[in-house]
Design a protein around this motif. Structure first.
Motif, PDB file in Angstrom:
ATOM      1  N   PHE A 122       0.834  -1.190   0.000  1.00 36.36           N
ATOM      2  CA  PHE A 122       0.000   0.000   0.000  1.00 36.36           C
ATOM      3  C   PHE A 122       0.874   1.248   0.000  1.00 36.36           C
ATOM      4  CE2 PHE A 122      -2.598   3.361   1.717  1.00 36.36           C
ATOM      5  CZ  PHE A 122      -3.800   3.162   1.073  1.00 36.36           C
ATOM      6  N   ASP A 123       0.428   2.267  -0.729  1.00 40.86           N
ATOM      7  CA  ASP A 123       1.006   3.602  -0.597  1.00 40.86           C
ATOM      8  C   ASP A 123      -0.129   4.609  -0.737  1.00 40.86           C
ATOM      9  OD1 ASP A 123       0.797   4.698  -3.323  1.00 40.86           O
ATOM     10  OD2 ASP A 123       2.421   3.341  -3.851  1.00 40.86           O
ATOM     11  N   ALA A 124       0.132   5.831  -0.345  1.00 43.56           N
ATOM     12  CA  ALA A 124      -0.914   6.856  -0.278  1.00 43.56           C
ATOM     13  C   ALA A 124      -1.636   7.057  -1.606  1.00 43.56           C
ATOM     14  CB  ALA A 124      -0.325   8.170   0.214  1.00 43.56           C
ATOM     15  N   ALA A 125      -0.989   6.774  -2.719  1.00 41.29           N
ATOM     16  CA  ALA A 125      -1.641   6.923  -4.024  1.00 41.29           C
ATOM     17  C   ALA A 125      -2.830   5.970  -4.164  1.00 41.29           C
ATOM     18  CB  ALA A 125      -0.641   6.673  -5.148  1.00 41.29           C
ATOM     19  N   LEU A 126      -2.849   4.896  -3.378  1.00 43.04           N
ATOM     20  CA  LEU A 126      -3.928   3.913  -3.444  1.00 43.04           C
ATOM     21  C   LEU A 126      -5.079   4.244  -2.497  1.00 43.04           C
ATOM     22  CD1 LEU A 126      -1.760   0.660  -3.652  1.00 43.04           C
ATOM     23  CD2 LEU A 126      -2.820   1.949  -5.529  1.00 43.04           C
ATOM     24  N   ASP A 127      -4.988   5.373  -1.810  1.00 45.68           N
ATOM     25  CA  ASP A 127      -6.037   5.801  -0.893  1.00 45.68           C
ATOM     26  C   ASP A 127      -7.376   5.804  -1.616  1.00 45.68           C
ATOM     27  OD1 ASP A 127      -7.136   6.917   1.504  1.00 45.68           O
ATOM     28  OD2 ASP A 127      -7.111   8.886   0.554  1.00 45.68           O
ATOM     29  N   GLY A 128      -8.391   5.222  -0.983  1.00 44.31           N
ATOM     30  CA  GLY A 128      -9.736   5.227  -1.538  1.00 44.31           C
ATOM     31  C   GLY A 128     -10.054   4.082  -2.476  1.00 44.31           C
TER      32      GLY A 128
END
Length: 109
Positions: A90-96
């Motif tokens: 996971f990384d923040a770009a995958l939020d949502g």
């Protein structure tokens, strides 16, 4: 904190808080979703952490490595959105994004 929506095989949805660098497999297991077996513990040696992943529009997942593709070839009900949860960090770009646990393939257990 970033998060993603997890949908179980029965259709129940929950929000999973996520930290960068942690695999989806670990995040899902920590959320209490026991139906994600992850029998090999994340070594890409089974397909028991098979999920369907739908990132937000305009976001792409890291590319699938050949070993992940080979393992998914053994998974039942493979789709274009199929991935192994142990292979995506996971990384923040995958939020949502939306992650659905794939139907159980009893041949994998």
């Amino acid at each position: 904190m970033a998060s993603f929506t997890l949908e179980t095989r029965e259709g129940a949805r929950s929000e999973v808080k996520a930290k960068d660098g942690v695999t989806l497999m670990k995040l899902i297991r920590r959320s209490g979703a026991e139906e994600l077996v992850a029998q090999c513990g994340g070594s890409c040696a089974c397909a028991t952490c098979h999920v369907y992943v739908s990132p937000r529009e305009g976001v792409t997942l890291p590319p699938m490595r050949p070993d992940e593709s080979r393992m998914l070839a053994t998974a039942g009900e493979r789709r274009m959105t199929s991935r192994l949860a142990c292979q995506i960090k996971f990384d923040a770009a995958l939020d949502g994004m939306h992650v659905t646990i794939a139907p159980e393939n009893l041949d994998d257990i």
